[in-house]
Design an enzyme around this catalytic site. Structure first.
Site, PDB file in Angstrom:
ATOM      1  CB  SER A 185      -0.908   0.009   1.242  1.00  0.00           C
ATOM      2  OG  SER A 185      -1.545   1.262   1.400  1.00  0.00           O
ATOM      3  CE1 TYR A 198      -3.988  -2.505   5.190  1.00  0.00           C
ATOM      4  CE2 TYR A 198      -3.307  -0.276   4.580  1.00  0.00           C
ATOM      5  CZ  TYR A 198      -3.771  -1.531   4.225  1.00  0.00           C
ATOM      6  OH  TYR A 198      -4.004  -1.815   2.903  1.00  0.00           O
TER       7      TYR A 198
END
Length: 310
Positions: A185, A198
């Site tokens: 990401s 995350y």
């Protein structure tokens, strides 16, 4: 002494210039690849007969399953919800003519890999897409305000990448060809406040992928990490698509054109431009309380207004 310092400054300046030059060369590859695609149409099928995709029942994983089937591969879809897998598999077989094998597995668990290994036995796996992932706090929040159940997140975002790679990489090494795409990401490119867990799990995917590519590139294996930003999927609460927020289909089709760009790519031109703009922000601004407050208020409001959050 003064002469040594001057030479040192010149050397440092030259290295900085070289670093930026290499970044811009890589960036402009995206434009060049839009003019001509260096990958032959048979490239993906030449990797092997089968492509394995995790988290394949929905979103990006589903899009990769469709697109790779269109490009001539048989597909192994692995995900948690059997009904979704069966429905998508039927659609792919009917529309592409490729064979589809499904494996039901919950990647938040750690006891699933022996069953996956048995189901993959004997398949010539040319492509692995480590796509499965999860996020607890879609809306930005401080670490202590997030969920305490981090083990599932670690199993899903980290262990799955390592263990699925071990299951498939050996065959690629023997055949001296293969492609592994690991979905990280944009928030894994550097520490991202308010998404600390995350961001950290996705940073692991980045480092793991780059290290493996250095180990195995001489054996004919491409290992690439993708660091996209906003993509409209169920994990992002179906955020409204726009110039930056891509649909899963849009992102996947574009990302497959860039597997020759290098060991890391954002996967699409819009996100590559965004990444370069974010890199220009000084760290003292990015990590300031003022900017974090902006994320906690205005960014959170934007997400609520433009997604399926109730």
């Amino acid at each position: 002494m003064g002469e040594i310092q001057n030479q040192l400054f010149i050397l440092v300046g030259a290295l900085v210039c070289l670093n930026y030059l290499l970044k811009y060369v890589k960036f402009f590859k995206y434009f060049l690849l839009r003019l001509w695609n260096p990958l032959p149409k048979s490239f993906f099928r030449s990797m092997g007969e089968w492509a394995v995709i995790t988290g394949a029942g929905d979103g990006i994983g589903k899009a990769y399953s469709y697109e790779l089937a269109k490009r001539g591969l048989n597909i192994v879809m692995i995900s948690r919800t059997l009904e979704k897998l069966q429905a998508v598999a039927k659609e792919i077989e009917q529309t592409t003519g490729s064979h589809v094998k499904i494996i039901q597995a919950d990647f938040t668990k750690d006891d699933i890999y022996e069953n996956i290994k048995e189901n993959l036995q004997g398949l010539e796996i040319g492509i692995l897409v480590n796509n499965v992932g999860m996020i607890y706090n879609y809306l930005p929040c401080h670490f202590l305000s997030g969920s305490d159940e981090v083990q599932n997140l670690i199993h899903c975002n980290i262990s799955s990448v390592v263990k699925m790679t071990r299951l498939t990489l050996r065959g690629m090494e023997i055949r001296r060809k293969g492609l592994i795409l690991n979905l990280s990401s944009g928030v894994g490119r550097f520490p991202w406040p308010l998404y600390s867990i995350y961001s950290s799990t996705k940073a692991f995917v980045c480092m793991f992928s780059k290290a493996l590519q250095a180990e195995y590139k001489e054996k004919g294996i491409i290992i690439q990490v993708l660091t996209p930003y906003s993509i409209s999927t169920s994990m992002t609460k179906h955020l409204n698509p726009n110039l930056i927020t891509k649909t899963a289909d849009e992102f996947v089709k574009e990302s497959l054109d860039f597997v020759a760009v290098g060991d890391e790519t954002c996967g699409c031109l819009a996100h590559e431009i965004l990444a370069h703009l974010i890199d220009l922000i000084p760290s003292w601004i990015f990590y300031s309380d003022a900017l974090q407050n902006v994320f906690l208020t205005h960014w959170a409001d934007y997400l609520k207004q433009n997604s399926s959050i109730q």
